[in-house]
Motif scaffolding. Structure first.
Motif, PDB file in Angstrom:
ATOM      1  N   ALA A   1     -13.459   2.361  -6.128  1.00 35.92           N
ATOM      2  CA  ALA A   1     -14.338   1.190  -6.169  1.00 35.92           C
ATOM      3  C   ALA A   1     -13.773   0.138  -7.112  1.00 35.92           C
ATOM      4  O   ALA A   1     -13.700  -1.048  -6.768  1.00 35.92           O
ATOM      5  N   VAL A   2     -13.346   0.558  -8.302  1.00 34.57           N
ATOM      6  CA  VAL A   2     -12.796  -0.396  -9.277  1.00 34.57           C
ATOM      7  C   VAL A   2     -11.528  -1.028  -8.724  1.00 34.57           C
ATOM      8  O   VAL A   2     -11.320  -2.243  -8.798  1.00 34.57           O
ATOM      9  N   TYR A   3     -10.681  -0.203  -8.127  1.00 36.26           N
ATOM     10  CA  TYR A   3      -9.423  -0.702  -7.574  1.00 36.26           C
ATOM     11  C   TYR A   3      -9.678  -1.750  -6.493  1.00 36.26           C
ATOM     12  O   TYR A   3      -9.103  -2.838  -6.507  1.00 36.26           O
ATOM     13  N   LEU A   4     -10.585  -1.412  -5.550  1.00 37.92           N
ATOM     14  CA  LEU A   4     -10.854  -2.346  -4.453  1.00 37.92           C
ATOM     15  C   LEU A   4     -11.456  -3.638  -4.978  1.00 37.92           C
ATOM     16  O   LEU A   4     -11.171  -4.721  -4.484  1.00 37.92           O
ATOM     17  N   ASN A   5     -12.287  -3.528  -6.012  1.00 34.88           N
ATOM     18  CA  ASN A   5     -12.970  -4.714  -6.504  1.00 34.88           C
ATOM     19  C   ASN A   5     -12.080  -5.577  -7.390  1.00 34.88           C
ATOM     20  O   ASN A   5     -12.132  -6.800  -7.340  1.00 34.88           O
ATOM     21  N   GLU A   6     -11.255  -4.947  -8.204  1.00 32.84           N
ATOM     22  CA  GLU A   6     -10.548  -5.692  -9.241  1.00 32.84           C
ATOM     23  C   GLU A   6      -9.079  -5.948  -8.894  1.00 32.84           C
ATOM     24  O   GLU A   6      -8.519  -6.960  -9.272  1.00 32.84           O
ATOM     25  N   TYR A   7      -8.449  -5.003  -8.191  1.00 30.74           N
ATOM     26  CA  TYR A   7      -7.005  -5.102  -7.989  1.00 30.74           C
ATOM     27  C   TYR A   7      -6.599  -5.490  -6.565  1.00 30.74           C
ATOM     28  O   TYR A   7      -5.763  -6.351  -6.373  1.00 30.74           O
ATOM     29  N   ALA A   8      -7.180  -4.803  -5.579  1.00 29.20           N
ATOM     30  CA  ALA A   8      -6.722  -4.992  -4.204  1.00 29.20           C
ATOM     31  C   ALA A   8      -7.087  -6.386  -3.706  1.00 29.20           C
ATOM     32  O   ALA A   8      -8.125  -6.927  -4.075  1.00 29.20           O
ATOM     33  N   ASP A   9      -6.217  -6.963  -2.841  1.00 31.49           N
ATOM     34  CA  ASP A   9      -6.594  -8.260  -2.289  1.00 31.49           C
ATOM     35  C   ASP A   9      -7.542  -8.044  -1.109  1.00 31.49           C
ATOM     36  O   ASP A   9      -7.677  -6.947  -0.585  1.00 31.49           O
ATOM     37  N   GLN A  10      -8.182  -9.126  -0.707  1.00 27.95           N
ATOM     38  CA  GLN A  10      -9.267  -9.046   0.278  1.00 27.95           C
ATOM     39  C   GLN A  10      -8.845  -8.373   1.580  1.00 27.95           C
ATOM     40  O   GLN A  10      -9.608  -7.617   2.163  1.00 27.95           O
ATOM     41  N   ARG A  11      -7.604  -8.650   1.999  1.00 29.12           N
ATOM     42  CA  ARG A  11      -7.184  -8.092   3.282  1.00 29.12           C
ATOM     43  C   ARG A  11      -7.070  -6.570   3.218  1.00 29.12           C
ATOM     44  O   ARG A  11      -7.491  -5.862   4.112  1.00 29.12           O
ATOM     45  N   LEU A  12      -6.492  -6.096   2.099  1.00 29.45           N
ATOM     46  CA  LEU A  12      -6.346  -4.654   1.923  1.00 29.45           C
ATOM     47  C   LEU A  12      -7.726  -3.992   1.860  1.00 29.45           C
ATOM     48  O   LEU A  12      -7.984  -2.956   2.480  1.00 29.45           O
ATOM     49  N   LYS A  13      -8.624  -4.620   1.114  1.00 30.39           N
ATOM     50  CA  LYS A  13      -9.985  -4.114   0.975  1.00 30.39           C
ATOM     51  C   LYS A  13     -10.665  -4.012   2.343  1.00 30.39           C
ATOM     52  O   LYS A  13     -11.352  -3.040   2.635  1.00 30.39           O
TER      53      LYS A  13
END
Lengths: 278, 292
Positions: free
Chosen positions: B90-102
């Motif tokens: 959750a933290v990774y998707l919210n803070e690090y990953a860009d929107q497309r990856l998410k």
């Protein structure tokens, strides 16, 4: 900064664990079961001998259960959602129902089985029938449909309703001819997800008495039945290797249904999100 | 005429909405009545403190603790897997990953929650257990460990998706303020965003626990049917849900005490999840108010 990138790689690792397990699961099941699937497997009746057993009765049982469940649950679920969104003016009763629905969504499915066993099988004397199973699953998927429909109705802008009422339509005419058609796509998405849930559900049907061995295809809603997940469960718990292969083959068929339904739901949702921009 | 029609439609809609209330009432009433009958023959004290559960044997003992222990054991293992993984994701998707990856990862992970649980049971029994047995030779064929581990993977998306939603709901200003003060991403994520979203995260974890407690098919297939008062994950155990399945599949005569024992087991299960669901609902209400 070092800690920062360390966490990043750890997080990528965590994310991949979930996906790797998913891949492993699919690979394991396909490698065990794929060669077992042929036309005979789909059209054969259950059998004591693994190489002659098939899933015909389970497939038909599933069709019966899913069709009846949707016929029962959809009207009730959509009606309940319409009431909660369009009629109840946030009064105490509506609030109570809302808490209640969120609670029901968290009740373990096997508890619904116990409810179905007492009310439909024993009290209403429906026996271990398709109808009793469908009624039980209807109660189970009702929260799914209600929540999805409510979200859908919420997305319809008020201007549409006001225009309709302004033209002299009654509240029900507005709902029936304006609101529901406007959000039909989203409601359908919810319904498909409910079907997907019903297809994979095992525990409540075991409790209401779905049989493990049914040598015939159900002809009426009052017939006894089995479904694919129960057939898989039964095969999994047998010692002979042949049945494990059968279970894997059954799972492939089951997953095909589940993935197909979920993909349709996702496609519908995306298309709907693109098309409707109020 | 039109008025009558409108009124009767509204009455019908109210009736449909009430069905959900009747469902809850039905569950509570039925479980209570049958459990009451059950407790006329079995002492409440024995039920809640007994460490032996043998209703299907010649010498019948009705102590629910072995089933509760089995349920808590598998739930604990599952949460030990899902909480760290789900939260990190959750933290990774919210803070690090860009929107497309998410947009790709989130639905992919949600597939995990869509797979029927009997499939996971099969996977735990025929794949995970044999693999684990190579590492831990004393692992029995049915065991709490592999059922719990697989269940943990299944509930990852419950934790990750709902926690990510909670993190997304935190106002942007908080994050910008943290960066403005010179925090790194990691500091922002764990010292600002996560505490701000804590109630939403807790809700997701409670829902995941509740899901794990009520999970049936994974444990029924892979964890065994031996009620034991133990917290040893290498052994075969039995959960409350498995017991209900076991009785339903056997030929226990209806209206017998053995048959009634599934309602007593059921009300214990229902009670556990009911409390958890209400806590999570209450917390959700509170946390939604905070940012709206």
């Amino acid at each position: 900064m070092f800690k920062d990138s360390l966490f990043k790689y750890f997080a990528i690792f965590c994310t991949s664990i979930g996906l790797i397990v998913l891949a492993l699961l699919l690979f394991d099941i396909f490698s065990k079961g794929l060669t077992r699937i042929d036309w005979d497997f789909i059209t054969n009746l259950p059998s004591r001998r693994p190489e002659r057993a098939g899933i015909l009765t389970a497939l038909f049982g599933m069709m019966w259960i899913v069709t009846l469940t949707i016929l029962i649950a959809c009207p009730i679920g959509i009606a309940a959602a319409v009431y909660l969104e369009e009629y109840s003016s946030k009064n105490r009763f509506a609030k109570f129902i809302e808490i209640n629905i969120s609670n029901l969504a968290g009740v373990p499915s096997i508890i619904y089985g116990i409810l179905g066993l007492e009310v439909f099988v024993r009290l209403l004397k429906l026996g271990n029938s398709v109808l009793a199973g469908s009624l039980t699953l209807s109660l189970l998927v009702l929260p799914v449909i209600i929540v999805a429909t409510r979200e859908a109705i919420k997305s319809v802008p008020n201007s549409l309703r006001e225009a309709s009422i302004g033209l002299g339509a009654t509240p029900w005419q507005t709902i029936q001819r304006i609101v529901l058609p406007a959000c039909f796509g989203s409601i359908l998405t919810g319904i498909i997800l409910a079907i997907s849930r019903a297809v994979g559900e095992t525990a409540p049907l075991i409790v209401v008495g779905a049989l493990v061995y049914v040598p015939f295809v159900p002809q009426t809603p009052m017939d006894q039945f089995t479904v694919l997940p129960i057939q898989i469960f039964n095969w999994t718990s047998r010692p002979q290797h042949g049945f494990v292969v059968n279970a894997a083959a059954g799972i492939i068929i089951l997953l095909l249904f589940v993935f197909l339904l979920n993909s349709i739901a996702i496609i519908l949702r995306n298309r709907h999100n693109k098309r409707v921009k109020y | 005429m039109q008025k009558i029609k409108e009124k009767s439609i509204e009455a019908f809609l109210i009736l449909c909405a009430s069905i959900t209330v009747f469902t809850t009432l039905g569950i509570i009433v039925i479980l209570s009545i049958e459990t009451f009958q059950f407790f006329r023959e079995v002492s409440v004290f024995e039920f809640f403190t007994g460490t032996e559960w043998t209703p299907l044997f010649a010498i019948k003992k009705y102590g629910i603790l072995p089933l509760v222990a089995g349920t808590l054991l598998t739930t604990l293992i599952a949460i030990a897997v899902a909480l760290p993984l789900g939260l990190t994701i959750a933290v990774y998707l919210n803070e690090y990953a860009d929107q497309r990856l998410k947009a790709v990862i989130k639905p992919l992970l949600e597939i995990l929650a869509a797979i029927p649980t009997v499939v996971y049971g099969f996977f735990a029994l025929t794949f995970v257990t044999p693999v684990l047995q190579k590492i831990i030779p004393s692992l029995s064929g049915f065991n709490a460990l592999s059922a719990g581990l697989v269940m943990g993977v299944m509930i990852i998306p419950y934790v990750s998706s709902l926690s990510e939603d909670a993190l997304s709901a935190v106002p942007k200003s908080l994050r910008e303020a943290a960066y403005g003060m010179g925090s790194t991403r990691l500091q922002t994520a764990f010292k600002v965003m996560l505490p701000a979203a804590s109630s939403g995260v807790i809700v997701s974890v409670i829902l995941a626990i509740s899901r794990a407690i009520g999970e049936t098919m994974i444990v029924a297939v892979a964890a065994g049917q031996e009620p034991k008062f133990t917290f040893n994950p290498l052994q075969s155990i039995e959960t409350i849900t498995t017991y209900i399945v076991q009785v339903s599949m056997g030929d226990v005569p209806q209206n017998s005490l053995e048959f009634r024992s599934i309602f007593a087991a059921g009300i214990t299960l229902f009670g556990l999840t009911f409390i958890l669901n209400n806590i999570s609902y209450w917390m959700k209400q509170k946390y939604q108010q905070k940012y709206e």
